[in-house]
Structure formats: C-alpha cells, structure tokens
Design an enzyme around this catalytic site. Structure first.
Site, short mmCIF file in Angstrom:
data_model
loop_
_atom_site.label_atom_id
_atom_site.label_comp_id
_atom_site.label_asym_id
_atom_site.label_seq_id
_atom_site.Cartn_x
_atom_site.Cartn_y
_atom_site.Cartn_z
N LYS A 167 0.87 -1.18 0.00
CA LYS A 167 0.00 0.00 0.00
C LYS A 167 0.90 1.23 0.00
CE LYS A 167 -1.76 2.83 2.93
NZ LYS A 167 -1.71 4.06 2.11
N PRO A 201 -5.91 4.28 7.45
CA PRO A 201 -6.80 3.68 8.44
C PRO A 201 -7.72 2.59 7.86
CG PRO A 201 -6.73 6.06 8.69
CD PRO A 201 -6.00 5.74 7.43
N GLY A 204 -4.44 0.17 5.13
CA GLY A 204 -3.26 -0.14 5.95
C GLY A 204 -3.64 -0.98 7.17
N GLU A 242 10.06 1.85 10.19
CA GLU A 242 10.98 2.95 9.86
C GLU A 242 10.19 4.23 10.09
OE1 GLU A 242 14.13 2.86 8.82
OE2 GLU A 242 14.30 0.69 8.69
N CYS A 276 13.25 11.88 6.49
CA CYS A 276 13.20 11.38 7.87
C CYS A 276 14.52 11.57 8.59
CB CYS A 276 12.79 9.92 7.87
SG CYS A 276 13.74 8.94 6.72
N GLU A 374 9.20 16.35 15.20
CA GLU A 374 9.54 16.32 13.78
C GLU A 374 8.63 17.26 13.02
OE1 GLU A 374 8.50 12.76 11.46
OE2 GLU A 374 10.59 12.78 10.78
P1 NAD Z 1 2.09 8.59 7.60
O1 NAD Z 1 2.38 7.81 8.82
O2 NAD Z 1 0.98 9.54 7.62
O3 NAD Z 1 1.78 7.61 6.40
C1 NAD Z 1 2.68 6.58 6.01
C2 NAD Z 1 1.89 5.45 5.43
O4 NAD Z 1 1.11 4.88 6.48
C3 NAD Z 1 0.90 5.87 4.35
O5 NAD Z 1 0.84 4.86 3.36
C4 NAD Z 1 -0.40 5.95 5.12
O6 NAD Z 1 -1.53 5.77 4.32
C5 NAD Z 1 -0.24 4.82 6.11
N1 NAD Z 1 -1.04 4.95 7.32
C6 NAD Z 1 -1.45 6.08 7.95
N2 NAD Z 1 -2.20 5.76 9.02
C7 NAD Z 1 -2.24 4.41 9.10
C8 NAD Z 1 -2.87 3.49 9.98
N3 NAD Z 1 -3.62 3.88 11.00
N4 NAD Z 1 -2.70 2.17 9.73
C9 NAD Z 1 -1.95 1.74 8.70
N5 NAD Z 1 -1.36 2.58 7.82
C10 NAD Z 1 -1.49 3.89 8.02
O7 NAD Z 1 3.45 9.29 7.17
P2 NAD Z 1 3.70 10.24 5.91
O8 NAD Z 1 3.13 11.58 6.26
O9 NAD Z 1 3.28 9.57 4.65
O10 NAD Z 1 5.29 10.29 5.89
C11 NAD Z 1 6.02 11.11 6.73
C12 NAD Z 1 6.55 10.33 7.92
O11 NAD Z 1 7.30 9.20 7.48
C13 NAD Z 1 7.53 11.15 8.73
O12 NAD Z 1 7.29 10.96 10.10
C14 NAD Z 1 8.88 10.56 8.35
O13 NAD Z 1 9.89 10.74 9.29
C15 NAD Z 1 8.56 9.13 8.17
N6 NAD Z 1 9.57 8.48 7.32
C16 NAD Z 1 10.45 7.62 7.92
C17 NAD Z 1 11.44 7.02 7.16
C18 NAD Z 1 12.44 6.09 7.76
O14 NAD Z 1 13.06 5.35 7.01
N7 NAD Z 1 12.64 6.06 9.06
C19 NAD Z 1 11.51 7.29 5.80
C20 NAD Z 1 10.61 8.16 5.24
C21 NAD Z 1 9.62 8.74 6.02
#
Ligand code: NAD
Length: 467
Positions: A167, A201, A204, A242, A276, A374
């Site tokens: 996803k 939500p 995922g 991650e 990130c 962040e």
């Molecule tokens: P997000 O958590 O909003 O979304 C990430 C993914 O999770 C999306 O596909 C989203 O649809 C899904 N998601 C959201 N809520 C969910 C739930 N309740 N259950 C299952 N899936 C769900 O994050 P974002 O805004 O897309 O990305 C930014 C964040 O990602 C930042 O915090 C960044 O630091 C982090 N990030 C971390 C890394 C790493 O390798 N550590 C790399 C890139 C981004």
C-alpha cells in the site's frame, strides 16, 4: 482512474471511491487512484499467499534475475518516472531523477545480486541453521521518497522469497504504479507482488490485522507505526518500523565550521525538509555560535524556492496543503516559544503551490517544541552548547534516534562522539550516504533495518536442523 494490481492483473477496487492525486506546485488534480477497501486487501493477501510456495521454492538466482530485469527497466524509464515524482510530490526534477529514481534502481539491482550471494546456511555445532523467507509481507510506505521507500522493503522481501502486498502513500502514489507495471513486464509470477492503493486507516489497518499476513514492514510517522504494531501484535506478526526523526548535527569547536554548516544546511533542506533523516538540529559550541548562525543564514539564501521543473530550483513545494499548514504552525510555534527567526518565515514565497520558505531559528533551547518534534519541512534549529557532554545530551535528548552527524578536526575525535549518539546512522565529517549500509532507528525512530544485507535479513525466519 487507476486500478489495483492483484494476482498478476489490473483490477477494479471493490470500493467505488477515488482519491485525487494533486500536483503540489500547481494545486491541480493530475490523477485518481482507488480508495481500496478491506475486500481488496483480502483478495491481494489471498493472491500473495497462493504465490508464496512457488516463489519461495525458486532458486534465489532465478528471483535475482527477475529483480535485475526490473532494475534495468526502471533505469530505462528513469526520466519518465522522475517526472512523475516531480509532479505528484514536488521534488526538483534533478533530485527526482538522481535520488528518487536512480537510487532505488540501484537498490533494486543490489538485491538482485544479494538474492544469490547472501549466505542462507551456516553450521553451529551439530546444527544446520537455514534461513527461510518469512512469508506474506504487507508493505506500507510514505510519500516523501515514494519509490525509494517502496524498493527498500519490496526488493529485499522478494529477494528473500517472500510475496508482497504494497500500500503506497495515498498522497504520492504514482511511482508505485510504474513499479507495478515494471514487475508485470518482467514477468514476475502472478500474486508475487500486489498493489492496493488507499487510505492508511482503511487499507493499511486491514493489512496489519489480516491473519494471512506474516510480516508488516511499515515506513511513516511514529503515530501510524504505533497503530500498525498494535494491530499486528494480535497475530504475533513480525513488525519492521521505519519512523520519524529529529536528527542532530553536532559541530565540535575544532571542526571546519564552513563545511559543517554548509553541508548541515543542505542536509536539512534536502527534499524541502521532507526527509526522515534530515539534520534539523544544528548543535554548535557557544564560541562558534554567532558565526554559525551567520553562515547558516547566508547558506539558506542560496536555496531558491520554485517550480520543480525549473533548473534553478533547489526547494520545491511541500507535498500537500496539510503538510504546508503543519510546517507553518511549527514556525509560528517557534516564535511563540521565543526562538529567533533569522531566515524564512510564514510568508508565501509563491502565489500558487504549497511552498514554504527555507527557515532558520537561532536561540533554540533544548525542550522547545520545535527542538523536540519532527516538523518535516525546511526548518532548521540552531542550538548552542558549552561542553561536549552537553552536546551529546542535547543530541540524544529527543524521543527519536534515526540519524545524525558529527564534525571535528580529526576523524578519531568525531567517531568518538558519533559512538555516543543513540541513532542508527551518523555521518562523520560529511561522510556520504551509503545505500548498502543499514538504515533505521533507535528509540521511537523504529525497529529493524533496511538496505544492504541487514535489510535482507529482516525478511528471513531462521530454522535450526539438529543433525
Ligand atoms: P504517515 O504515517 O501519515 O503515512 C505513512 C503510510 O502509512 C501511508 O501509506 C499511510 O496511508 C499509512 N497509514 C497512515 N495511518 C495508518 C494506519 N492507522 N494504519 C496503517 N497505515 C497507516 O506518514 P507520511 O506523512 O506519509 O510520511 C512522513 C513520515 O514518514 C515522517 O514521520 C517521516 O519521518 C517518516 N519516514 C520515515 C522514514 C524512515 O526510514 N525512518 C523514511 C521516510 C519517512
């Protein structure tokens, strides 16, 4: 409207709802993807489960050949894919090509090689220890490096012999579609890779809770990661996370200040700060502090904000209106907390698009919200310290532990401080990012590692055969 990719074929979603994909530079709708529902997840997981016995039984070299072919096709389509990423998430085109597209093509190629070369058997006394693929993997990814974050989990999972349901982020999903087309074209067996677009939500959570999923590999925010882990715990699934970061750039008194500030600013504003591992906290000795702030402001002036397709642009728009508004709220918050705005701010740099000025705060104190949370935008905090002990304490003083940097006159001195940082990566005197080195977080930045051999290891179960 796009479709889902399930069991080797493009298919309509069980839901009729669509998600608009918006170009953040123009604010125009450029595409639509299905807002998938739990029935789609069930179909995709069933396809992945059905494909697992055949795929996992293939000789690793055969899987490697298919991944190598996919890497070649991705390289061949690199210009087009880079334009797609520049359009749906706003990275400047040159960056979108080099970092957002060619780097993942390289990572894909690295797993084509590792599929075969990584040892899968060892002897421990009278035991033969074998590594076996963990099973069906649910991969959930964010929008900031929309292709890289996918490849960093899907490539090792496939190389290990797992099958995958992906996803991608609903905010920038189009690169995932290009990858699905590529996997289809190289002839990945049906059901080995499946793509279900949709919201976190709904899609995922259905993936994280599905009984036939063996492992969740999630990249995204700490809040969503925690939710995914909670859902996965019911089925005692393997979880790799991650998550976010608030990384420190520690500049020791004998460092080359010019280089440390220049590289630090670049690392903070890379991808409009939507990285990130961005070095968002510059931690500078008090004796060098005023000069460091002056250099940071001068460096920031060179970060031209503009259209991702304009060659002079170094900072594109943020990915969405919501992300822009979130960053603006943090800039306001920093001023309310008493930090000194020395560059950028909340003015709109362009009349159209989700742009934010590259922003620098001086006088930031440990514990301020802008120092702890962040922001995920182009906002740098410059923080003074007096002793090395205090510098390390500030660097380690957030809930995160993803990345960092240390600058000193000698490598030896910088390494000694780097060893004290509770983070998964540290750049020493500007050491370059290495896509074969393990990447991941301590503390609330995550669980597990991606990239290289460590990334592959995440997707194995280990079995001991007593002989
Ligand atoms: P997000 O958590 O909003 O979304 C990430 C993914 O999770 C999306 O596909 C989203 O649809 C899904 N998601 C959201 N809520 C969910 C739930 N309740 N259950 C299952 N899936 C769900 O994050 P974002 O805004 O897309 O990305 C930014 C964040 O990602 C930042 O915090 C960044 O630091 C982090 N990030 C971390 C890394 C790493 O390798 N550590 C790399 C890139 C981004």
């Amino acid at each position: 409207m796009r479709q889902l990719y399930i069991g080797g074929a493009w298919a309509a979603s069980a839901s009729e709802e669509a998600i608009d994909v918006v170009n953040p530079a123009t604010e125009e709708i450029i595409d639509r993807v299905p807002a998938g529902d739990p029935a789609d997840v069930d179909a995709a997981v069933t396809a992945a489960r059905g494909a697992f016995p055949g795929w996992s039984a293939l000789p690793p070299a055969e899987r490697g050949k298919l991944l190598a072919a996919a890497a070649e096709l991705l390289k061949g389509r690199a210009d087009e894919v880079a334009r797609t990423i520049a359009t749906d998430m706003g990275s400047p085109l040159g960056f979108a090509l080099k970092v957002q597209t060619l780097m993942p093509a390289g990572v894909l190629a690295s797993y084509a090689r590792l599929a075969e070369s990584h040892p899968r058997e060892t002897r421990v006394g009278n035991s033969l220890v074998v590594k076996e693929p963990v099973g069906v993997v649910a991969a959930i990814t964010p929008w900031n490096y929309p292709l890289h974050q996918i490849v960093a989990k899907v490539a090792p999972a496939l190389a290990a012999g797992c099958t995958v349901v992906l996803k991608p982020s609903e905010v920038a999903p189009l690169a995932a579609y290009a990858l699905a087309e590529i996997f289809h074209e190289v002839g990945l067996p049906s059901g080995v890779f499946n793509l279900v677009s949709g919201r976190g939500p709904v899609v995922g959570e259905a993936m994280a809770a599905h009984p036939e999923v063996d492992m969740i590999s999630f990249t995204g925010s700490t809040v969503a990661g925690r939710r995914v882990a909670a859902l996965a715990s019911d089925g005692v699934k393997r979880v790799a996370l991650e998550l976010g970061g608030k990384s420190a750039n520690v500049i020791l008194p004998d460092a080359d200040l010019g280089a440390a500030v220049k590289v630090g600013v670049a690392n903070c504003f890379i991808n409009a700060g939507q990285t990130c591992s961005a070095l968002t906290r510059m931690i500078v000795h008090r004796d060098l502090y005023d000069e460091a702030v002056r250099l940071a402001v001068a460096a920031t002036a060179k970060y031209t904000v503009g259209d991702p397709f304009d060659e002079t642009t170094r900072v594109g728009p943020l990915v969405s209106a919501a992300q822009r508004d979130r960053v603006i709220r943090y800039i306001n918050r920093g001023q309310e907390e008493g930090a000194r705005l020395v560059a950028g701010g909340t003015d709109r740099p362009l009349p159209r698009g989700f742009y934010v000025e590259p922003t620098v705060f001086a006088g930031v104190e440990p514990g301020m919200v802008i120092e702890q949370e962040e922001i995920f935008g182009p906002v740098l905090s410059v923080i003074p310290y007096t002793s090395e002990e205090e510098a390390v304490e500030i660097a380690n003083g957030t809930p995160y532990g993803l990345a960092g940097a240390v600058w000193a006159a000698t490598e030896e001195r910088a390494v000694a401080v780097a060893r004290r940082l509770r983070t998964g990566q540290v750049a020493v005197n500007g050491g370059a990012f290495n896509p074969m080195a393990p990447f991941g977080g301590y503390k609330r930045s995550g669980i597990g590692r991606e990239l290289g051999e460590h990334g592959l290891e995440e997707f194995f179960e280990v079995k001991a055969l007593q002989l």
